[in-house]
Design a protein around this motif. Sequence first.
Motif, PDB file in Angstrom:
ATOM      1  N   GLY A   6       0.817  -1.210   0.000  1.00 56.77           N
ATOM      2  CA  GLY A   6       0.000   0.000   0.000  1.00 56.77           C
ATOM      3  C   GLY A   6       0.851   1.261   0.000  1.00 56.77           C
ATOM      4  O   GLY A   6       0.624   2.183  -0.795  1.00 56.77           O
ATOM      5  N   GLN A   7       1.849   1.307   0.886  1.00 56.99           N
ATOM      6  CA  GLN A   7       2.719   2.488   0.937  1.00 56.99           C
ATOM      7  C   GLN A   7       3.522   2.651  -0.343  1.00 56.99           C
ATOM      8  O   GLN A   7       3.739   3.774  -0.812  1.00 56.99           O
ATOM      9  N   SER A   8       3.958   1.538  -0.913  1.00 57.68           N
ATOM     10  CA  SER A   8       4.761   1.602  -2.143  1.00 57.68           C
ATOM     11  C   SER A   8       3.935   2.112  -3.312  1.00 57.68           C
ATOM     12  O   SER A   8       4.393   2.963  -4.090  1.00 57.68           O
ATOM     13  N   LEU A   9       2.712   1.610  -3.455  1.00 58.83           N
ATOM     14  CA  LEU A   9       1.835   2.107  -4.517  1.00 58.83           C
ATOM     15  C   LEU A   9       1.443   3.562  -4.253  1.00 58.83           C
ATOM     16  O   LEU A   9       1.353   4.372  -5.183  1.00 58.83           O
ATOM     17  N   GLY A  10       1.225   3.882  -2.978  1.00 58.72           N
ATOM     18  CA  GLY A  10       0.934   5.267  -2.622  1.00 58.72           C
ATOM     19  C   GLY A  10       2.073   6.199  -3.000  1.00 58.72           C
ATOM     20  O   GLY A  10       1.851   7.336  -3.431  1.00 58.72           O
ATOM     21  N   SER A  11       3.311   5.713  -2.854  1.00 60.49           N
ATOM     22  CA  SER A  11       4.472   6.537  -3.208  1.00 60.49           C
ATOM     23  C   SER A  11       4.527   6.830  -4.697  1.00 60.49           C
ATOM     24  O   SER A  11       5.052   7.866  -5.118  1.00 60.49           O
TER      25      SER A  11
END
Length: 485
Positions: A144-149
Motif C-alpha cells: 500500500g505504501q509503495s503504490l501510494g508513493s
Amino acid sequence: MVAGGMCLCGLFRLLCSLLIPALFLSGLLCLCLLVLLWGIRLWVQQRKKREGKRPLHVAFFHPYCNAGGGGERVLWCAIRTLQKKYRNVTCVVYTGDREATGEEIVEGAFRRFNIKLTHPVKFVFLEKRYLVEASLYPHFTLLGQSLGSVFLGWEALLKCVPDVYIDSMGYAFTLPLFKYLGGCRTGCYVHYPTISTEMLSVVRNQDTRFNNAAFITKNPLFSKFKLVYYYFFAFLYGMVGSCSDVVMVNSTWTLNHILSLWRAGAYTSVVYPPCDVQTFLDIPLEEEKSTTECSIVSISQFRPEKDHPLQIRAFAKLLKEKRLGQQPPLKLILIGGCRNQQDEERVNNLKLLCEELGVSNEVVFRINIPFEELKRHLAKATIGLHTMWNEHFGIGVVECMAAGTVILAHNSGGPKLDIVVPYEGHVTGFLADNEDSYAEMMAHILSLSPEKRLEIRENARRSVHRFSDQHFQETFLLSVEPLFK
C-alpha cells in the motif's frame, strides 16, 4: 479411437480459436500502453522545456524532510555537499511538510543537525503525503505504501521535472516513474531495504515481531499467505530498484540485502551516513567524578522498530533486581523526534508503560529538542542505549560513542557489523539482544571502574572518524559522479 482423435482435434481448434485472439488482444493492449507511456513522457518533457533555460535541477524525494532523524541528516549533508561542489546546480526537495515554510525547514536543519547550507533550496510541497502513511494501510502495508508513493511521486513530477532524481528516503517505487516518464538520471540512498531476507525468515519461522502480528504467527495458513505476499513484493522491489543508475547504501548489512534483492553490484557502493562526530568529539572527555545521579541516554525517533519498550523494560528490570550496588540514582533519558500523531501516541503509550512498571520518576522524555540540549545530555551520560533489531546503520550509536558514552547497542545489523567492533584490537562498546542481556550488560558497565570505562570511551572515540562528515562528502561525491556526466 477415431472419435477420440476427432474430439482432441476439435478441442485443440477451440483452444486455438480462443488463444490467438487473446494473444492478439494482449499484444494490442501492451502496444497501447507503451504508446500511452511514451505520450506521457513527451508531455512531461514538453512541460520541462517550457521552463526555458535553467540550472541543473537535482531533486531529492524526502516527504518527511522536517523530521529530526538520521535520514534527514543524510539529506541535508548531501545537499550541502552538492552545493559546495557544483555551482550550477539547484537542489530541489519534494516534501509533504506543508505546516512549515522552506525557511523554517532550513532553520530546523541547522538547529537540529548544525548544518548550514550555502545556497537556497527549492521546496516542492506535496499535498498527497497521506498516501504513504502506514496508518492508511492496516493490511498489506508495504504494498500500500509503495503504490501510494507512486501517486505521490507523480504529483512531485508534475510540479517539477528535475534533471537528476535521488530517492533519499526509501521510496524505490518512484524510481521507474522519474527514469522512464520524467527522463531523469536516477539515484537512491538506501537507509533500510523495504523488505529483507530477515523479514522473510521471520514470517517463515512464524516469529512474532512488530511487523508480524501474533494472529498471523499462530495461523499456518495466514503465515503461508503472508510469505507468498512477501516473496511477490520482494520480486517487485527488485524490479523497481534496478531502475536506479546509482545505488548508495549506508552499511554492510544494507549492502548485503540490496545486492541480494536488486542484483545491482556494478553500481552499488557503501556510503556511511554523515555523523557530526567532530561536534561530539569537542565534548571534553574526562575521568568520571562522583555525582549525585547517573544517566542512560537513548537517541532515536519514536518509531515502533526502535523498540523503546525494550529499553524501558530492561531499565525497570535493572532497577528492580537491584544489581547496582552503591551506585548513584539512575535516570533513563529518551531523546527523539516525533514526526506525526502516530509517533505522539506512541510516546504516550511509552509513558503508560513506565507507570505500569513503576519507573515514571526515573524515565525522562525529551522530544524534538535543540542540538545544544542533545549535546548536554550526552556529555553527562554514562551509557548510550540502542535497542533496534537489525538497525540499518545507527547514527545515534556513533553519536553516543563520539560524545564519550559507553555504548550498549543491539547485537545485529549495522552496530554489530560496522560500528561497535574492536578498534585496533580494543573494545569500543557492548552488545545485547533481549531484556535480560540488556539489564545484565548495563549492570556490568556500571560496575566497571571509572578508569576502565574511560579506556573504552577513548577507544570508541578513536574509532568513529570513519563516520565523519568529511568522509561522507568524499564517498558521496564519488558515488553520484556518474549522474553529472
